[in-house]
Design a protein around this motif. Structure first.
Motif, short mmCIF file in Angstrom:
data_model
loop_
_atom_site.label_atom_id
_atom_site.label_comp_id
_atom_site.label_asym_id
_atom_site.label_seq_id
_atom_site.Cartn_x
_atom_site.Cartn_y
_atom_site.Cartn_z
N VAL A 317 39.12 -21.13 -7.47
CA VAL A 317 38.85 -20.30 -8.65
C VAL A 317 38.62 -21.17 -9.88
CG1 VAL A 317 40.15 -18.33 -7.78
CG2 VAL A 317 41.33 -20.07 -9.11
N PRO A 319 38.84 -19.62 -13.30
CA PRO A 319 39.00 -18.37 -14.05
C PRO A 319 38.61 -18.51 -15.52
CG PRO A 319 41.12 -19.42 -13.72
CD PRO A 319 40.13 -20.23 -12.94
N LEU A 346 45.70 -14.10 -9.18
CA LEU A 346 44.43 -14.38 -8.53
C LEU A 346 44.50 -14.23 -7.01
CD1 LEU A 346 43.37 -17.47 -10.67
CD2 LEU A 346 42.44 -15.15 -10.82
#
Length: 632
Positions: A317, A319, A346
């Protein structure tokens, strides 16, 4: 898994407005997107949002007893509901559904409040008993499911999340200074406090009775860290394996798809290995990682997944840190600064794309002595017999040693002078007392490291004299229910996902707590007996892997995507006028961090979370009513 909320008024008060019940329900839609329900009469509102896991087509809530005189809303899962149901049927009780909710109703009709001690599960329960005109609230043993409440002689409000109570215009909103002081020390608000002085959290393993405008609080269970087992190590390992297997098997009861979080560490890997023993298909496992390799456990999780043959799902990820931080502030309701909430959120979002429920390894560190801070404490306690001279020597050494070694030696010397609870908690605190005092003068003082919850008369957990037991007793009362389990509940529920923790099965937990220190900590590592048992299921790397925990690249974020947000926030007029923290001190933290003088990431995260919380829940109360829609 659900969210519950409600209101009961005292005799003679106006009947509750159903519109309030609908607002309380709507604001926790994310906790139960499958359906909602509301009970309303002249004294009570009971609402719930449902995430259906067991008896999907039945089990609707609120649920009533056959005569309509007892109504219940329930958040959680009861793992021994089938055994309890069989006993109730033997005693003549009949059932109309296959749900665990109805087992609580029938158990209450037979046993009253004694039913709570018979429940193996995670739960927050509200029961309105029209026969006695009494509201009963109850919470599970370890505090897996949350329950807030506020009351006076006119009414009692309750809810799974603080934002449900804020739907009522008369919910108290004065800040609790003790709560803010504790937040700066530990990064969370400890039970029974909430951030608002007039709102409380129901403590784990307690129930509350509200009748005729008066409330009484009762404890129905206490964990015990003594006496210690006399079993030999091989016998203890055999019993531990049986209890682990039973705990995991009991948590596989579900009418919807499920899986597990997998970090590749000992606790989550053990849970997945035991799941695989009971399933006729590969376990669905979920892991997330960051592009920064130091913060990623993907390789460890992959190895365990291959070894166990799981259906593995992973995601690297990147983010949007600013957007994510705002979402977290909304879902936690209170200031909360454990940054591992980010990967928890997440991985919950990833899992929810495939399943509706997951098993986790939460609780394993507390039960088996897995935290590094326990090891540091045991080293510190070896100086116990030399506490006074040792403290003086370390203080002297700290004065002549170069920084940062000198500061570290001085702090150890200071800790040796403290009573045990403060000695331990001073090593747990995520913000140093001097930093907290610079940010917020009210945070300083002799009792800075003392948790308000420990002042409660029922705070003792029967711990013996062993330092490890005394530290675990403190964590069971505070860190586990107020940080670890809050993080799992809010982040999983933000994704409409249920999380179950086998290590918190009562028999397993009680057995683990009965183990002597040398069965838990040996050779400079925790979880000795658990490692010995798990060796037969897991690859060597999972057994040897040091404690890592969920971490995020905070230092990089505050030099990158969060830099502007932090700078603008600390320089704003709203921040200056609010007075929760000193603007100059917060700006100094950011300056030191940006100049790479020292890593101030954790303190900056705490400070920013607190101010963003205040903006969301104090400056604009309307966003505390409808602001969650965009964040859920």
């Amino acid at each position: 898994m659900c969210g519950i909320a409600g209101l009961v008024v005292a005799p003679g008060q106006p009947a509750p407005d159903p519109a309030l019940g609908h607002r309380m329900n709507a604001v926790i839609h994310h906790r139960g997107p499958d359906e909602g329900g509301l009970h309303h009469d002249d004294r009570a509102l009971l609402g719930m949002r449902r995430l259906s896991i067991i008896d999907v087509d039945g089990g609707h809530q609120p649920m009533h007893a056959a005569d309509g005189q007892v109504c219940i809303v329930f958040n959680g899962e009861i793992y021994n509901y089938r055994e309890l149901r069989a006993g109730l049927e033997h005693d003549g009780h009949s059932f109309e559904s296959q749900s665990d909710t109805e087992v609580i109703v029938q158990g209450y009709l037979r046993d009253g409040v004694a039913i709570f001690d018979r429940l193996d599960g995670m739960f927050a329960v509200a029961i309105w008993d029209r026969r006695t005109q009494e509201l009963v609230l109850a919470r599970d043993r370890f505090g897996e499911k949350p329950l807030y409440y506020t009351h006076d002689e006119r009414r009692l409000l309750f809810g799974s999340e603080l934002k449900t109570l804020l739907q009522s215009p008369d919910c108290p909103r004065d800040l609790d200074d003790d709560a803010l002081r504790a937040y700066l020390a530990y990064g969370y608000v400890p039970c029974p406090h909430s951030v608002f002085a007039g709102v409380r959290k129901l403590p784990p393993a307690h129930y509350l009775r509200y009748r005729d405008g008066r409330a009484s609080l009762h404890c129905y269970w206490r964990p015990s860290l003594g006496p210690k087992t006399t079993l030999g190590e091989d016998e203890a390992a055999e019993q531990l394996e049986e209890l682990l297997d039973r705990a995991v098997a009991s948590r596989l009861v579900s009418d919807v798809p499920f899986g597990a979080f997998l970090s590749g560490g000992l606790d989550s890997s053990t849970v997945v290995a035991l799941m695989a023993r009971h399933m006729d298909r590969p376990v669905k496992t979920f892991t997330i990682g960051f592009k920064e390799e130091a913060y990623s456990e993907l390789d460890d999780a992959r190895q365990v997944a291959r070894h166990l043959g799981t259906d593995h799902h992973e995601l690297v990820v990147e983010p949007d840190a600013v957007d994510l931080l705002h979402k977290l502030v909304w879902h936690f309701d209170e200031p909360f600064a454990d940054s591992s909430a980010v990967p928890t959120f997440l991985v919950s979002e990833l899992a929810r794309q495939h399943v509706k429920m997951v098993l986790t390894g939460d609780g394993g560190d507390e039960m088996f002595g897995g935290y590094d801070r326990y090891l540091r404490l045991l080293k510190l306690e070896r100086l116990g017999g030399l506490r006074a001279p040792g403290a003086a020597l370390l203080k002297f050494a700290g004065g002549i040693a170069p920084n940062p070694h000198g500061e570290r030696l001085s702090r150890v010397g200071e800790r040796l002078r403290l009573p045990f609870d403060e000695r331990y908690l001073s090593g747990v605190a995520v913000m140093r007392a001097d930093t907290a005092h610079e940010l917020r003068p009210q945070a300083g003082g002799a009792r800075h490291f003392h948790l308000p919850a420990l002042d409660q008369p029922d705070s003792h957990l029967g711990a013996g004299n062993e330092p490890l037991d005394r530290a675990v007793a403190i964590d069971l009362q505070s860190y586990l229910p107020d940080d670890i389990l809050v993080k799992l509940d809010r982040m999983a529920m933000a994704a409409s996902l249920e999380g179950r923790s086998p290590f918190l099965q009562p028999d397993l937990a009680q057995f683990a707590l009965s183990l002597p220190t040398h069965y838990r900590v040996r050779g400079g590592r925790g979880k000795h007996l658990l490692r010995a048992v798990a060796e037969k299921w897991l690859p060597p790397r999972a057994i040897r892997k040091p404690k890592q925990g969920f971490a995020i690249p905070l230092a990089d974020w505050f030099r990158g995507p969060l830099r502007t947000l932090a700078a603008d926030t600390f320089a704003s007029q709203a921040f200056r006028e609010r007075g929760l923290m000193r603007p100059q001190a917060a700006q100094s933290l950011l300056h030191d961090h940006l100049e790479r003088n020292i890593d101030r990431g954790e303190a900056l995260w705490q400070s920013l979370c607190l101010e963003l919380w205040a903006r969301r829940f104090l400056d604009d109360p309307a966003t505390a009513v409808d602001g969650g829609a965009a964040c859920s």
